[in-house]
Design a protein around this motif. Structure first.
Motif, PDB file in Angstrom:
ATOM      1  N   ASN A 123      54.897  35.170  73.974  1.00 10.10           N
ATOM      2  CA  ASN A 123      53.835  35.550  73.052  1.00 10.10           C
ATOM      3  C   ASN A 123      53.980  34.746  71.760  1.00 10.10           C
ATOM      4  OD1 ASN A 123      51.848  37.708  71.856  1.00 10.10           O
ATOM      5  ND2 ASN A 123      53.587  37.710  70.447  1.00 10.10           N
ATOM      6  N   SER A 124      52.856  34.407  71.141  1.00  5.48           N
ATOM      7  CA  SER A 124      52.894  33.790  69.806  1.00  5.48           C
ATOM      8  C   SER A 124      51.624  34.166  69.071  1.00  5.48           C
ATOM      9  CB  SER A 124      53.029  32.266  69.896  1.00  5.48           C
ATOM     10  OG  SER A 124      51.813  31.673  70.324  1.00  5.48           O
ATOM     11  N   LYS A 125      51.565  33.868  67.773  1.00  7.31           N
ATOM     12  CA  LYS A 125      50.372  34.226  67.008  1.00  7.31           C
ATOM     13  C   LYS A 125      49.236  33.238  67.219  1.00  7.31           C
ATOM     14  CE  LYS A 125      51.671  32.034  62.599  1.00  7.31           C
ATOM     15  NZ  LYS A 125      51.949  32.293  61.164  1.00  7.31           N
ATOM     16  N   ALA A 126      49.556  31.994  67.589  1.00  7.51           N
ATOM     17  CA  ALA A 126      48.526  30.980  67.808  1.00  7.51           C
ATOM     18  C   ALA A 126      48.061  30.991  69.261  1.00  7.51           C
ATOM     19  CB  ALA A 126      49.054  29.595  67.444  1.00  7.51           C
TER      20      ALA A 126
ATOM     21  N   GLN B 224      48.792  36.288  73.112  1.00  5.75           N
ATOM     22  CA  GLN B 224      48.547  35.840  71.743  1.00  5.75           C
ATOM     23  C   GLN B 224      48.317  37.058  70.870  1.00  5.75           C
ATOM     24  OE1 GLN B 224      45.115  35.888  70.273  1.00  5.75           O
ATOM     25  NE2 GLN B 224      45.962  35.277  68.292  1.00  5.75           N
ATOM     26  N   SER B 225      49.024  37.110  69.742  1.00  9.43           N
ATOM     27  CA  SER B 225      48.920  38.249  68.835  1.00  9.43           C
ATOM     28  C   SER B 225      48.567  37.761  67.435  1.00  9.43           C
ATOM     29  CB  SER B 225      50.250  39.020  68.787  1.00  9.43           C
ATOM     30  OG  SER B 225      50.577  39.558  70.055  1.00  9.43           O
ATOM     31  N   ASP B 226      47.429  38.197  66.912  1.00  7.04           N
ATOM     32  CA  ASP B 226      47.043  37.809  65.557  1.00  7.04           C
ATOM     33  C   ASP B 226      48.134  38.209  64.568  1.00  7.04           C
ATOM     34  OD1 ASP B 226      44.662  36.791  66.469  1.00  7.04           O
ATOM     35  OD2 ASP B 226      43.491  38.585  65.968  1.00  7.04           O
ATOM     36  N   ALA B 227      48.408  37.313  63.621  1.00  2.00           N
ATOM     37  CA  ALA B 227      49.523  37.506  62.693  1.00  2.00           C
ATOM     38  C   ALA B 227      49.375  38.751  61.832  1.00  2.00           C
ATOM     39  CB  ALA B 227      49.680  36.269  61.811  1.00  2.00           C
ATOM     40  N   ASP B 228      48.139  39.179  61.590  1.00  4.67           N
ATOM     41  CA  ASP B 228      47.922  40.322  60.703  1.00  4.67           C
ATOM     42  C   ASP B 228      47.733  41.636  61.457  1.00  4.67           C
ATOM     43  OD1 ASP B 228      45.522  39.555  61.793  1.00  4.67           O
ATOM     44  OD2 ASP B 228      44.355  39.851  59.953  1.00  4.67           O
ATOM     45  N   LEU B 229      48.046  41.651  62.759  1.00  8.28           N
ATOM     46  CA  LEU B 229      47.930  42.872  63.547  1.00  8.28           C
ATOM     47  C   LEU B 229      49.304  43.366  63.966  1.00  8.28           C
ATOM     48  CD1 LEU B 229      44.883  42.172  65.899  1.00  8.28           C
ATOM     49  CD2 LEU B 229      44.928  43.481  63.763  1.00  8.28           C
TER      50      LEU B 229
ATOM     51  N   LYS C   6      53.443  27.576  73.440  1.00  8.20           N
ATOM     52  CA  LYS C   6      54.085  28.578  74.297  1.00  8.20           C
ATOM     53  C   LYS C   6      54.555  27.988  75.626  1.00  8.20           C
ATOM     54  CE  LYS C   6      50.639  31.652  73.910  1.00  8.20           C
ATOM     55  NZ  LYS C   6      49.980  31.546  72.600  1.00  8.20           N
ATOM     56  N   PHE C   7      53.876  26.961  76.115  1.00  8.28           N
ATOM     57  CA  PHE C   7      54.265  26.362  77.389  1.00  8.28           C
ATOM     58  C   PHE C   7      55.713  25.896  77.343  1.00  8.28           C
ATOM     59  CE2 PHE C   7      54.559  22.550  80.133  1.00  8.28           C
ATOM     60  CZ  PHE C   7      54.320  23.151  81.357  1.00  8.28           C
ATOM     61  N   ASN C   8      56.135  25.412  76.177  1.00 10.79           N
ATOM     62  CA  ASN C   8      57.506  24.920  76.053  1.00 10.79           C
ATOM     63  C   ASN C   8      58.520  26.039  76.291  1.00 10.79           C
ATOM     64  OD1 ASN C   8      59.227  22.608  75.384  1.00 10.79           O
ATOM     65  ND2 ASN C   8      59.837  23.830  73.617  1.00 10.79           N
TER      66      ASN C   8
ATOM     67  N   THR D  81      43.682  42.310  77.507  1.00 13.22           N
ATOM     68  CA  THR D  81      43.558  41.310  78.571  1.00 13.22           C
ATOM     69  C   THR D  81      44.877  40.576  78.803  1.00 13.22           C
ATOM     70  OG1 THR D  81      42.333  39.366  79.311  1.00 13.22           O
ATOM     71  CG2 THR D  81      42.668  39.564  76.948  1.00 13.22           C
ATOM     72  N   ASP D  82      45.619  40.310  77.722  1.00 12.76           N
ATOM     73  CA  ASP D  82      46.916  39.648  77.873  1.00 12.76           C
ATOM     74  C   ASP D  82      47.942  40.590  78.483  1.00 12.76           C
ATOM     75  OD1 ASP D  82      45.728  37.453  76.736  1.00 12.76           O
ATOM     76  OD2 ASP D  82      46.728  37.641  74.796  1.00 12.76           O
ATOM     77  N   LEU D  83      47.834  41.878  78.168  1.00 13.98           N
ATOM     78  CA  LEU D  83      48.741  42.850  78.765  1.00 13.98           C
ATOM     79  C   LEU D  83      48.445  43.031  80.250  1.00 13.98           C
ATOM     80  CD1 LEU D  83      48.886  45.514  75.908  1.00 13.98           C
ATOM     81  CD2 LEU D  83      50.474  43.637  76.381  1.00 13.98           C
ATOM     82  N   ARG D  84      47.175  42.997  80.609  1.00 16.05           N
ATOM     83  CA  ARG D  84      46.823  43.078  82.038  1.00 16.05           C
ATOM     84  C   ARG D  84      47.296  41.840  82.783  1.00 16.05           C
ATOM     85  NH1 ARG D  84      41.676  42.769  82.889  1.00 16.05           N
ATOM     86  NH2 ARG D  84      40.909  42.554  80.750  1.00 16.05           N
ATOM     87  N   THR D  85      47.265  40.702  82.117  1.00 22.91           N
ATOM     88  CA  THR D  85      47.783  39.477  82.728  1.00 22.91           C
ATOM     89  C   THR D  85      49.294  39.587  82.930  1.00 22.91           C
ATOM     90  OG1 THR D  85      46.026  38.148  81.722  1.00 22.91           O
ATOM     91  CG2 THR D  85      47.997  36.971  82.444  1.00 22.91           C
ATOM     92  N   ALA D  86      49.986  40.160  81.944  1.00 26.65           N
ATOM     93  CA  ALA D  86      51.428  40.372  82.073  1.00 26.65           C
ATOM     94  C   ALA D  86      51.740  41.316  83.229  1.00 26.65           C
ATOM     95  CB  ALA D  86      51.993  40.926  80.769  1.00 26.65           C
ATOM     96  N   ALA D  87      50.938  42.370  83.359  1.00 30.61           N
ATOM     97  CA  ALA D  87      51.135  43.309  84.470  1.00 30.61           C
ATOM     98  C   ALA D  87      50.927  42.617  85.813  1.00 30.61           C
ATOM     99  CB  ALA D  87      50.175  44.490  84.324  1.00 30.61           C
TER     100      ALA D  87
END
Length: 206
Positions: A109-112, A166-171, A117-119, A180-186
């Motif tokens: 996960n990253s803010k951008a 991806q997580s917005d920096a201010d959230l 993240k691929f790295n 949607t990203d959590l469902r992808t992780a699942a």
């Protein structure tokens, strides 16, 4: 030639999620991976934070049939806490490749949106390769990739080596990463559990 790891299989695939989370966002992603894995009949999921590398951590990883690595991407690579874990795993490597033939996968996960993240996923895959593990990627077509697509699509960030979020920096972690990203992780957790069960059954038949 070194002996191939043959699990003492009880009929249950044990999926370990070995992760670090700096601010809670990657922890939510890890929990989603665990939910997906545990939803597969015949599989269990074990969330293992890596902040303190106790004997219990190594014992639980040794007992796992699959290890899914996870960490936030900071400055284009996994967090320092995860890197410390990776280096400490050299003791497992030195003991006749103690994780040989376990299934492996990864998430980050990253803010951008990119954040390089691929790295981080590459780092996880190389770590798994050095341990003689078997890597499993994400098997979902890219979402959010056409004019009629939606941000709610699975795999909206278009990754196959592992699951990205991806997580917005201010959230806060209560609001990010998005569902949607959590469902992808699942979905990654589910895939790893399914592949691990097939692998274990095949090992018994071999």
């Amino acid at each position: 030639m070194p002996a191939t790891h043959q699990p003492d299989w009880s009929g249950t695939a044990r999926i370990a999620i070995a992760y670090h989370s700096g601010y809670g966002h990657t922890a939510r992603q890890a929990e989603a991976v665990a939910t997906g894995a545990a939803a597969v009949p015949g599989a269990t999921a074990d969330l293992i934070p890596l902040d303190d590398l106790t004997d219990d951590v190594w014992t639980r990883l040794a007992a796992a049939d699959a290890i899914i690595f996870g960490a936030p991407t900071y400055m284009g690579s996994p967090s320092a806490v995860f890197k410390a874990f990776a280096e400490a795993s050299a003791d497992v490597w030195a003991d006749n490749l103690g994780w040989r033939d376990k299934i492996a996968a990864g998430f980050t996960n990253s803010k951008a949106m990119s954040g390089d993240k691929f790295n981080s996923l590459v780092d996880f895959a190389v770590l798994a390769a050095q341990h003689g593990m078997i890597w499993v990627g994400l098997d979902i077509y890219p979402g959010w990739a056409s004019s009629t697509a939606s941000i709610e699509d699975l795999n909206r960030l278009g990754s196959w080596l592992g699951a990205m979020a991806q997580s917005d920096a201010d959230l806060s972690a209560e609001k990010a990463p998005p569902e949607t990203d959590l469902r992808t992780a699942a979905a990654l957790g589910s895939r790893v559990a399914t592949v691990t069960l097939r692998h274990l059954r095949g090992s018994l038949a071999a």
